[in-house]
Design a protein around this motif. Structure first.
Motif, PDB file in Angstrom:
ATOM      1  N   GLY A   1       2.878  -8.342  -8.677  1.00 41.86           N
ATOM      2  CA  GLY A   1       2.159  -7.104  -8.414  1.00 41.86           C
ATOM      3  C   GLY A   1       0.809  -7.240  -8.989  1.00 41.86           C
TER       4      GLY A   1
ATOM      5  N   GLY B   1      -1.767  -5.812  -7.146  1.00 42.19           N
ATOM      6  CA  GLY B   1      -1.508  -4.564  -6.581  1.00 42.19           C
ATOM      7  C   GLY B   1      -0.823  -4.656  -5.277  1.00 42.19           C
ATOM      8  N   GLU B   2      -0.818  -3.588  -4.530  1.00 42.38           N
ATOM      9  CA  GLU B   2      -0.236  -3.474  -3.071  1.00 42.38           C
ATOM     10  C   GLU B   2      -1.314  -4.385  -2.207  1.00 42.38           C
TER      11      GLU B   2
ATOM     12  N   LEU C   1       3.959 -11.284   2.420  1.00 39.96           N
ATOM     13  CA  LEU C   1       4.319  -9.994   2.704  1.00 39.96           C
ATOM     14  C   LEU C   1       6.263  -9.886   2.976  1.00 39.96           C
TER      15      LEU C   1
ATOM     16  N   VAL D   1      -3.001  -5.167   0.868  1.00 40.43           N
ATOM     17  CA  VAL D   1      -3.317  -4.289   1.981  1.00 40.43           C
ATOM     18  C   VAL D   1      -3.975  -4.982   3.062  1.00 40.43           C
TER      19      VAL D   1
ATOM     20  N   ASN E   1       4.260  -2.257   8.036  1.00 38.45           N
ATOM     21  CA  ASN E   1       3.632  -1.309   7.098  1.00 38.45           C
ATOM     22  C   ASN E   1       2.343  -1.009   7.306  1.00 38.45           C
TER      23      ASN E   1
ATOM     24  N   GLY F   1      -5.476  -7.327  -2.260  1.00 40.45           N
ATOM     25  CA  GLY F   1      -4.416  -6.281  -2.941  1.00 40.45           C
ATOM     26  C   GLY F   1      -5.525  -5.122  -3.605  1.00 40.45           C
ATOM     27  N   HIS F   2      -4.937  -3.938  -3.592  1.00 40.51           N
ATOM     28  CA  HIS F   2      -5.814  -2.889  -4.332  1.00 40.51           C
ATOM     29  C   HIS F   2      -6.348  -3.062  -5.544  1.00 40.51           C
TER      30      HIS F   2
ATOM     31  N   HIS G   1       3.609 -11.306  -5.848  1.00 43.18           N
ATOM     32  CA  HIS G   1       4.847 -10.890  -5.659  1.00 43.18           C
ATOM     33  C   HIS G   1       5.090 -10.036  -7.100  1.00 43.18           C
TER      34      HIS G   1
END
Lengths: 80, 436
Positions: B184, B187-188, B243, B190, B277, B300-301, B182
């Motif tokens: 970050g 990262g995002e 998510l 995925v 998403n 995550g990215h 949460h």
């Protein structure tokens, strides 16, 4: 068996050669830090690598000088 | 032996890397019973509990509760006498019952812990809440989607405390990991991958054939959803947690490929949950090969979390020191004489990076223990339930998280049984996350 004589002059020469190798190795580290944009603290954290490279360069210089001396003595004996 | 009490005192401290316990409780509100103020208010009080279902999981809870200062086991209930006697040996003062309705009628009981086969969770929990008891039910919440919804509705109507055994919500390494998601750090998000591999038939020995369905209830559709309700529910909850959303459609495939021994539930499943998403969460389980064990992986990215192992990995590893890079470059210039392919040829097998631990002194387990493992959050979960029974206040978020994990498991099962892609049904959405 013949004694190997390591004169003071020779010792001084070898120390100077090793010092030069150490300096070259240190400058290589500075070059690497700038080129690869890494941290300046590697100037002291990577001293072991610097020392290892200096020893390697010194060994190479010893090899080159031994070959040079050997070739020269062979040429000298041929002249005689 | 360290008691649960000591562990609880330090719980927020050891988890709290969010700066302060206030911020921690805002992000993870179900941990509020561990707050110092709450602990002070509860000092000396005890929750009078009944254990309904004294099989392996029930015994696991009893052992944890015996180390919990604010727990008082006053009643035990089971229809299978050997299990009841086994539990009574640990709790000699507790009254023995063979009918749960008598337990619910007892004024001595404040809260019930349901550790029965899955198909009995909802009837007992609903009757319990309606009878004014606080309820802790093992996961999954219920055998059917309608039962899950009814259980949730009764919880909201009665205002009683309801806990579902989603112990990952109380596991320090999961809490820290989700904080990393949460804020970050990786990262995002995925992708999410859940898997649970075992190599055993999941059968328990049966003293006489007439008890087969009673003891091996996990293998029969009437009582269980198999791998989905028994294993996937734990892991699917990570998707909702990470998510903060629920999937819009689900697809999957399940079969009995190896253990063809008369069981009715799948022994080989593969389900995909698609989020609005575009992110997908997968669940895969095979119980005839254990090579890859179990884990939940959040991709995550910028990095990856392996939750069960309690580890994280960054995509970009810190570069080697400059001098080493320089030597490497020289070495390549000298020795790499023959080039025979471009960079795309470089093999892409998994990284050998060992990663870092999410928390110090991480406690992990391999998932092979079907009863429960030390340090997996179960002790904190039942201790928190005791606190809630004493205060009588429902705990936020926990039921909603458990509801969706159970519903996702059952929708995955439905998709496999119907061989169809299932849209998340509107009637099973509750006011939580992206739904008002």
């Amino acid at each position: 068996m013949k004694d190997i004589v390591f004169t003071v002059k020779r010792q001084r020469t070898e120390l100077i050669v090793f010092g030069v190798c150490l300096l070259v190795s240190f400058l290589m580290n500075v070059y690497a830090i700038v080129t690869f944009n890494t941290e300046w603290k590697e100037l002291y954290t990577q001293l072991l690598w610097v020392l290892a490279i200096a020893v390697f360069l010194y060994a190479v210089s010893v090899g080159i000088r031994l070959i040079y001396t050997g070739v020269r003595s062979v040429l000298k004996s041929n002249k005689k | 032996m360290e008691t649960t009490e000591i562990g609880r005192r330090d719980f927020l401290k050891t988890v709290g890397a969010l700066g302060s316990s206030g911020l921690l409780l805002t992000a993870f509100p179900w941990l509020q019973s561990f707050a110092a103020d709450n602990q002070k208010a509860l000092k000396g009080e005890k929750a009078k509990l009944a254990i309904i279902g004294t099989g392996s999981r029930g015994m696991y809870h009893i052992n944890n509760l015996l180390n919990t200062r604010q727990a008082d086991i006053v009643a035990l209930c089971d229809i299978y006498k050997p299990h009841l006697d086994q539990a009574a040996a640990l709790c000699p003062k507790a009254k023995k019952y063979s009918d749960y309705r008598e337990v619910l009628a007892s004024p001595d009981v404040q809260g019930i812990i349901i550790a029965c086969p899955l198909h009995e969770h909802a009837p007992i929990a609903i009757a319990g809440m309606k009878a004014g008891k606080h309820v802790f039910s093992e996961k999954s919440m219920a055998r059917t989607l309608d039962q899950c919804k009814e259980m949730y509705d009764v919880y909201k109507q009665t205002g009683q405390v309801l806990y579902i055994g989603q112990q990952r919500l109380f596991d320090k390494k999961y809490i820290k990991a989700l904080e990393m998601v949460h804020n970050g750090t990786i990262g995002e998000v995925v992708g999410l991958r859940n898997f649970w591999f075992r190599n055993n038939d999941w059968r328990r020995p049966v003293p006489e054939p007439s008890l087969e369905r009673q003891i091996n209830w996990r293998l029969y559709k009437e009582y269980s959803g198999g791998l989905m309700t028994e294993l996937a529910t734990h892991q699917l909850q990570i998707g909702t947690w990470a998510l903060k959303s629920i999937p819009d459609y689900i697809m999957g495939s399940g079969d009995i490929t190896f253990w063809k021994d008369g069981r009715e539930v799948y022994d080989n499943v593969n389900v995909i949950y698609h989020y609005p998403n575009g992110v997908k969460m997968t669940f895969e389980s095979i119980i005839s090969n254990k090579k890859y064990g179990m884990d939940e992986q959040i991709l995550g990215h910028k990095g990856t979390l392996e939750l069960a192992k309690g580890k994280y990995f960054f995509e970009e590893v810190k570069p080697a020191p400059g001098i080493q890079q320089l030597i490497n470059q020289i070495e390549h210039k000298v020795f790499d004489q023959v080039s025979f392919a471009g960079p795309s040829w470089v093999p892409e097998t998994a990284s050998e990076d060992n990663g870092e631990f999410i928390v110090d002194k991480v406690k992990t387990h391999d998932g092979s223990n079907t009863t429960g493992a030390a340090g997996d959050g179960s002790e904190e979960l039942v201790a928190s339930f005791c606190d809630s029974v004493i205060t009588g206040k429902p705990i936020p978020v926990l039921v909603e998280e458990a509801y969706y994990s159970s519903v996702l498991a059952l929708l995955g099962l439905k998709a496999m049984e119907e061989r169809s892609i299932i849209e998340f049904p509107e009637e099973y959405k509750i006011p939580y996350l992206n739904h008002a």
